[in-house]
Each structure stands twice: as structure tokens, then as C-alpha cells.
Scaffold this active site. Structure first.
Site, PDB file in Angstrom:
ATOM      1  N   GLY A   1    -113.373 -32.036 -57.032  1.00 53.10           N
ATOM      2  CA  GLY A   1    -114.722 -32.175 -56.502  1.00 53.10           C
ATOM      3  C   GLY A   1    -114.741 -31.960 -55.004  1.00 53.10           C
ATOM      4  N   LEU A   2    -115.653 -32.665 -54.339  1.00 47.29           N
ATOM      5  CA  LEU A   2    -115.800 -32.558 -52.896  1.00 47.29           C
ATOM      6  C   LEU A   2    -115.998 -31.118 -52.450  1.00 47.29           C
ATOM      7  CD1 LEU A   2    -113.219 -35.105 -51.473  1.00 47.29           C
ATOM      8  CD2 LEU A   2    -115.677 -35.352 -51.644  1.00 47.29           C
ATOM      9  N   CYS A   3    -116.830 -30.406 -53.194  1.00 49.19           N
ATOM     10  CA  CYS A   3    -117.125 -29.061 -52.736  1.00 49.19           C
ATOM     11  C   CYS A   3    -118.619 -28.807 -52.862  1.00 49.19           C
ATOM     12  CB  CYS A   3    -116.301 -28.014 -53.467  1.00 49.19           C
ATOM     13  SG  CYS A   3    -116.174 -28.280 -55.210  1.00 49.19           S
ATOM     14  N   GLY A   4    -119.405 -29.761 -52.444  1.00 48.97           N
ATOM     15  CA  GLY A   4    -120.841 -29.579 -52.413  1.00 48.97           C
ATOM     16  C   GLY A   4    -121.430 -29.388 -53.798  1.00 48.97           C
TER      17      GLY A   4
ATOM     18  N   PHE B   1    -121.114 -26.961 -55.746  1.00 48.79           N
ATOM     19  CA  PHE B   1    -120.418 -25.901 -56.484  1.00 48.79           C
ATOM     20  C   PHE B   1    -120.343 -26.158 -57.986  1.00 48.79           C
ATOM     21  CE2 PHE B   1    -116.406 -24.309 -58.216  1.00 48.79           C
ATOM     22  CZ  PHE B   1    -116.537 -22.971 -57.966  1.00 48.79           C
TER      23      PHE B   1
END
Lengths: 134, 298
Positions: B89-92, B94
Site C-alpha cells: 500500500g502507501l501509494c495513494g 493506485f
């Protein structure tokens, strides 16, 4: 100046070559064929083998391809290769190891699908060795 | 009102968060460069494959001998969806945007009374989709991106699975969902039909006009044999392309998300510092007032 045709050699991961050549000899499934400038349009599959690139009246480069397709039209020759390596970069013992690994995989294969895949690998490795010895 | 000690520890924690997000941004930026190169290098092959297949498909046309991968099974009851997401995760937005698009498609298909099967590439997509479509997921792949980037063998594994399912007649139409990489800050959710082969007829025409390549081709061996060889390979190539695009998009999305997070953390530290200084000043003033009023009282 002699006539040239454009050779484009593309593998899944990169465009390897896009340059004018005098002639290329492509290992088609139904026999080798040479491509000169203004060749008639042709689409052919390729068997594992060596592409010979002619420049200045002699072979300037030899590239091993593990199969693919070639599309020829009067202006260019596009080769979509699954795998392409220059013969100069291949070592004989690596090819031998690869053939043995492929044979082992063929023996170990269970499903017909795996079997077919392994058989292809064996063919490719064998062709690679033939390419080296010639 | 938070005490000075609370404020101090909050500032410290936001600072360490900022350190992490800015480090992640750096990592994403360097990975992005590599995967962007890979994705762009792979495009020529997929494009040429597409044009060649388009030409072949036009030549074979609707003839009886056309392979099923081209003409389809004649039904469209069962849909297979291959959904490409990230492992992390931690990709907006996406993963969320892909999952949202896939869910909308699933709902639409189910409303039409069709059966849906899903193959998930990437852990996040599988986690999100299993909540409401758990039984539809027939296969999942994760960890496709190794240290050296994405290898074609990963794509072949997925492609082999798709082809095997098709040979067994387990689906009629296959669609892939992935994020197409446009730039580091922009990724487009793309839906692409894989089986039966949907040629880009327009593109092909353009090329034919431009280069006079509309000449009649000779085929060696026959058109059908070439198609039978090329179509399965095309599935692998398209999947490989989608993997590369998706990976470049992931790093791009993560980079911009982490850039935002770093900036937000900076703003927050500024705000907290002002608050901290004000309350410290207020406390000092308070103490002074107490001392002065104490002295006056004497």
C-alpha cells in the site's frame, strides 16, 4: 552505395536493433530466407536459430534467436524475437548446461503442457549449441 | 489544551514520520526510473505484435479455421478478469482506483447474469476483492517484482494459466485491468480485452495508409498456423506489458503520494511548533503574572 533495408529486432523487453543492413538471413520455420531491400511482403514464424546480418558484403553480426516471427515488407524487416543474444556473447559451457537443464526438465515434466514447454526448451538449447559449433 | 510535553512528543513523532515518507519517496523515485525505462522499452514489441496480429486477423477474417483465441468461443457467459495491483500500500489511490474499476465491471457483468472469475496479480487487489467476491477469485499471484525488476517468466506463468483455463473452456472473454503509466503523477486505469483478440483496426489502417504496407502478404507457413503460434504469445506479451506498466505506475503513484505526505508532515510540524511556542510563552507569562502579583501583595 548499395541498397539497404531496415532491420528491426525487437525482444519483449527492448528494441534491440533498428539499423540499415544490406541483407539479413532469417531462420524461418520452413527454411532460411534471405531478405534483401525491396523484398516482397512476407510474414513468417522463426525457428530457433541464427540471424546473419550482412553489411559491406560480408557477415557483420550473428544473432541467436529462440523463435518468434518476422515481418518483411519492401522497406523493412521486423523481427519479433522471444530471446535474442549475439553469438559473440554466448559461452559454450553455458549452452551445454542449459541443454542439460532443459533435458532434465523434460524428464520431470508431468502435464502435457509442461512437457511441450520443456520440449521447446530442449530444441532451443540444441539449436544454440549447433549455432555455436558452426 | 495539550501540555508542552504532549506537544513536544507529537512534534517528534511527526518528524520521524516525515523522515520515513521522504525516504520512501527517494526509494520510489529511483525504482520509478528503472521501471519506467523497462515499461517504455517493452512498448515497441507489444505494438508491433498488435499491428502484425491485426493484419493477420484481417487476412484470416471470419473464416471457419480461425483459432478460438481470435474468434472467441461464440458465447460470452463467463468473464475472466485479470486485475493488476501492487503488493504494497502507501501509494495513494493506485490500488483503490483499480479495485473500484474492477468492482464496477463485476457488478455490471453480474447484473447481466454473467459469471465472473478473477485472477489477481498483486496482493492488495486480492485483499480488497476477496471481501465481496472471494469465491470468484480463482488464482492469485504476488511478489512478481524481484530485485532486478519484472522477468518475462512471471508473465508467462500468468499467461499459461489463462491459456490453460481457456483450453478447458472455463471462460469466454478475458479482460485485463491495469494502471497505464502516463507520468509520475498520472496513471490511467485501463481495461483491455485479451481474449478474443480485439485488434486495433484504426491504428492498423493508419499505418497502411502511411507506408503503403497494405500490400498482400505472403505467409509462411499458413495464416492459421502463424496465428495459432502468435495468439498465445500475444497473451503473454500483453500480460507482461501490463505488469510493467502497472509497476511503473505503482512507483510513480507512491512517489507522488509520499511527496505529498512529506509536505504535509512539514506543514504539520510548522503548525505544531507555533502552537508549542505560543503555549510555552503563555506559560511563562502566566508564571510572571503570578510572581508579580505575589510581590505586589506583600
Amino acid at each position: 552505395m548499395t541498397d539497404t533495408t531496415v532491420l528491426e529486432l525487437v525482444s519483449p523487453s527492448a528494441l534491440l536493433k533498428s539499423e540499415p543492413v544490406e541483407m539479413v538471413v532469417v531462420p524461418g520455420t520452413e527454411g532460411n530466407f534471405g531478405v534483401l531491400p525491396k523484398h516482397a511482403p512476407l510474414i513468417s514464424t522463426i525457428r530457433p536459430g541464427v540471424i546473419d546480418i550482412y553489411m559491406g558484403g560480408k557477415v557483420s553480426e550473428r544473432i541467436f534467436v529462440a523463435g518468434g516471427v518476422a515481418e518483411v515488407n519492401p522497406e523493412r524487416c521486423t523481427i519479433l524475437a522471444e530471446e535474442a543474444v549475439s553469438i559473440a556473447d554466448i559461452k559454450a559451457d553455458e549452452a551445454q548446461t542449459r541443454l542439460e537443464a532443459a533435458k532434465a526438465a523434460f524428464e520431470a515434466a508431468k502435464t502435457p503442457h509442461e512437457k511441450a514447454n520443456a520440449e521447446r526448451d530442449v530444441e532451443i538449447a540444441a539449436a544454440l549449441i549447433t549455432a555455436l559449433t558452426n | 489544551m495539550a501540555s508542552l510535553k504532549d506537544l513536544r512528543s507529537r512534534i517528534a513523532s511527526v518528524k520521524s514520520t516525515r523522515k520515513i515518507t521522504s525516504a520512501m519517496k527517494m526509494v520510489a523515485a529511483s525504482k520509478l526510473r528503472r521501471s519506467q525505462d523497462a515499461a517504455e522499452a517493452a512498448r515497441p514489441y507489444a505494438e508491433r505484435m498488435g499491428t502484425m496480429l491485426g493484419r493477420l486477423a484481417a487476412a484470416v477474417g471470419g473464416s471457419q479455421g480461425a483459432p478460438k483465441l481470435l474468434s472467441g468461443t461464440g458465447r460470452e457467459d463467463t468473464h475472466l478478469m485479470v486485475v493488476f495491483t501492487a503488493d504494497r500500500g502507501l501509494c495513494g489511490g493506485f490500488n483503490a482506483s483499480i479495485v473500484k474499476a474492477a468492482r464496477a465491471k463485476i457488478r455490471a457483468l453480474k447484473a447481466d447474469g454473467k459469471t465472473v472469475k478473477i485472477i489477481c496479480v498483486g496482493r492488495k487487489g486480492a485483499d480488497a476483492l476477496k471481501r465481496d467476491n472471494g469465491d470468484a477469485i480463482i488464482a492469485r499471484y504476488s511478489g512478481i517484482e524481484g530485485k532486478k525488476g519484472i522477468d518475462f517468466s512471471e508473465a508467462s506463468a500468468v499467461a499459461d494459466k489463462v491459456l490453460e483455463l481457456f483450453d478447458n473452456g472455463e471462460f469466454d472473454v478475458c479482460t485485463i485491468f491495469y494502471n497505464k503509466f502516463v507520468s509520475a503523477i498520472s496513471q490511467v486505469v485501463t481495461e483491455q480485452q485479451l481474449v478474443p483478440f480485439a485488434g486495433e483496426a484504426q491504428e492498423d489502417n493508419q499505418e497502411a495508409d502511411g507506408k503503403g504496407a497494405s500490400a498482400i502478404y505472403e505467409y509462411e507457413p499458413s495464416e492459421e498456423a502463424i496465428l495459432a503460434d502468435l495468439l498465445p504469445r500475444n497473451v503473454g506479451v500483453q500480460i507482461f506489458g501490463a505488469m510493467l506498466e502497472s509497476s511503473a505506475s505503482e512507483h510513480g503513484a507512491r512517489m507522488s503520494a509520499m511527496d505529498n505526505a512529506t509536505r504535509n508532515a512539514g506543514d504539520m510540524i510548522d503548525r505544531l511548533s507555533i502552537q508549542y511556542n505560543r503555549s510555552r510563552q503563555a506559560q511563562i507569562t502566566n508564571e510572571l503574572i503570578e510572581i508579580i502579583s505575589g510581590a505586589e501583595a506583600l
